[in-house]
Design an enzyme around this catalytic site. Structure first.
Site, PDB file in Angstrom:
ATOM      1  CB  CYS A  35      -0.929   0.013   1.206  1.00  0.00           C
ATOM      2  SG  CYS A  35      -2.088  -1.371   1.249  1.00  0.00           S
TER       3      CYS A  35
ATOM      4  CB  CYS B 130     -12.863  -0.976   6.989  1.00  0.00           C
ATOM      5  SG  CYS B 130     -12.903  -1.722   8.639  1.00  0.00           S
TER       6      CYS B 130
ATOM      7  CB  ILE C 275     -12.497  -2.588  -3.132  1.00  0.00           C
ATOM      8  CG1 ILE C 275     -12.300  -3.689  -2.086  1.00  0.00           C
ATOM      9  CG2 ILE C 275     -11.788  -2.917  -4.423  1.00  0.00           C
ATOM     10  CD1 ILE C 275     -10.873  -3.951  -1.709  1.00  0.00           C
TER      11      ILE C 275
ATOM     12  CG  HIS D   4      -6.442   1.871   0.401  1.00  0.00           C
ATOM     13  ND1 HIS D   4      -5.245   2.390  -0.051  1.00  0.00           N
ATOM     14  CD2 HIS D   4      -6.101   0.779   1.161  1.00  0.00           C
ATOM     15  CE1 HIS D   4      -4.244   1.661   0.408  1.00  0.00           C
ATOM     16  NE2 HIS D   4      -4.744   0.685   1.142  1.00  0.00           N
TER      17      HIS D   4
END
Length: 407
Positions: free
Chosen positions: A87, A227, A230, A351
């Site tokens: 990441c 969280c 995707i 992300h």
């Protein structure tokens, strides 16, 4: 040898779901915006670093993704280096671009990160996370999670293994410092509120602490809105030396004060002292000749709300055990003592793995230019970006810290 490096231009697609766009198209969009922002042409670019972590697994495009994505938009003949570093791939591409410029090897360098994670097969997409730890020793991962967070919980829905990792780390922090689920929800609520004012964010709907606590549970203490989703997207920067900057039309360049990469060390991972981000941060602060108290605004790697809490403490921005309570008091909200993730962070902005670190640079460049609109942090002069990824022996496998300064 040149010593100065500048962010002369930035570009970024909206982060979200781009079912009809390819890696090539996303890359071209971000790069062309960065070039226009810098007053540069394609022919000004002397080298390029291309970050991507999932295209090989999701599309079968191995080893030369950068050359292929950039060639189609007219970038030819120059050195192109592919960067895969979990990441932190985008931040690593930026680090390499800055290092290349500072070495005197080139005066105008491109760093770009792109990810197309929605490919019509969610299970395939989720599988990319299963290789971001030591796959030769899966029993080690299970043992680490048990040590950190007690018994490994049964899944409460399909999710990445990294949600279990973050949950175990969070439970460890809770046991040591009394951190609460409400504090994590306050962090997530703050980020969802920030992203409402970000037209490039994946999610733009504010959520209250109560809504986040009441959302679908993952592994305790995490719920879904805590969280990162995707995400597809691309972000790019044009990095220049003094000489390179002088030949462009850029008049809003941001100074690179420091850029640091680190990997973990063998230590007692039940504690947070010596964390990999702490190592990277100390190097960055030393390079820049300043301390954490100088930071006016930060973008940190909040793949989960606990990720933000952890990073704020190991970066020295808050004392151990204090970041959660600070979030509840509003200290990390725009207008607070230290605004964190004004973009909405990974939890809300999104992300796209290889683009995330460069997306942070995009946001902080806007902040330092004073062009962030309703997200603007007043008086921001020093900005910090932290980006990490992977997991190895109790912590992230890699961490990046970038410090930027206004002119």
């Amino acid at each position: 040898m040149t010593t100065n490096a500048w962010v002369a231009g930035v570009g970024m697609t909206p982060f979200g779901i781009h079912e009809q766009a390819s890696v090539k198209q996303l890359t071209a969009s971000a790069v062309n915006e960065a070039l226009a922002d810098a007053g540069a042409e394609l022919t000004d670019i002397e080298a390029a670093f291309f970050a991507n972590s999932t295209q090989s697994a999701l599309e079968g495009q191995f080893t030369v993704g950068g050359q292929i994505a950039l060639r189609d938009m007219g970038i030819q003949g120059i050195p192109v280096v592919n960067v895969e570093n979990a990441c932190a791939s985008g931040a690593s591409a930026f680090h390499l671009a800055v290092t290349y410029v500072r070495s005197g090897a080139a005066d105008v360098v491109l760093a770009v990160g792109t990810e197309k994670m929605h490919v019509g097969d969610r299970r395939l997409t989720m599988s990319v996370f299963d290789g971001a730890y030591d796959v030769s020793s899966p029993e080690e991962l299970e043992a680490v999670l048990r040590t950190l967070g007690g018994d490994v919980e049964e899944p409460e829905g399909h999710r990445s293994v990294f949600m279990d990792i973050y949950a175990a780390m969070a439970r460890n922090h809770m046991s040591q410092y009394g951190t609460t689920q409400e504090q994590l929800a306050a962090i997530a609520s703050k980020n969802h509120s920030h992203s409402a004012d970000n037209p490039r964010a994946h999610y733009r709907t504010p959520m209250s602490i109560e809504e986040i606590l009441g959302a679908r549970a993952l592994a305790f203490p995490l719920t879904v809105p805590m969280c990162a989703p995707i995400t597809d997207g691309s972000a790019a920067t044009i990095v220049c030396s003094d000489r390179g900057l002088a030949r462009l039309l850029a008049d809003r360049a941001v100074r690179v004060l420091a850029t640091s990469l680190a990997t973990g060390t063998d230590r007692d991972y039940r504690t947070f002292a010596g964390h990999v981000s702490e190592i990277a941060a100390k190097r960055a602060y030393e390079q820049a000749g300043l301390g954490p108290e100088a930071v006016d605004v930060a973008e940190v790697h909040d793949a989960t709300a606990f990720g933000e809490l952890l990073q704020l403490e190991v970066l020295g921005l808050f004392a151990p055990g204090e970041a959660g309570a600070a979030a509840l008091r509003g200290e990390t909200t725009i207008g607070g003592r230290l605004p964190v993730n004004p973009s909405g962070g990974l939890e809300s902005k999104g992300h796209p793995i290889g683009a995330s670190g460069l997306g942070q640079v995009f946001e902080l460049t806007e902040q330092l230019r004073g062009t962030a609109g309703s997200r603007q942090v007043e008086g921001a002069r020093i900005a910090l970006a932290e980006n990490g990824g992977g997991f190895h022996r109790g912590e992230e496998a890699v961490a990046s810290v970038i410090l930027l300064g206004a002119q």
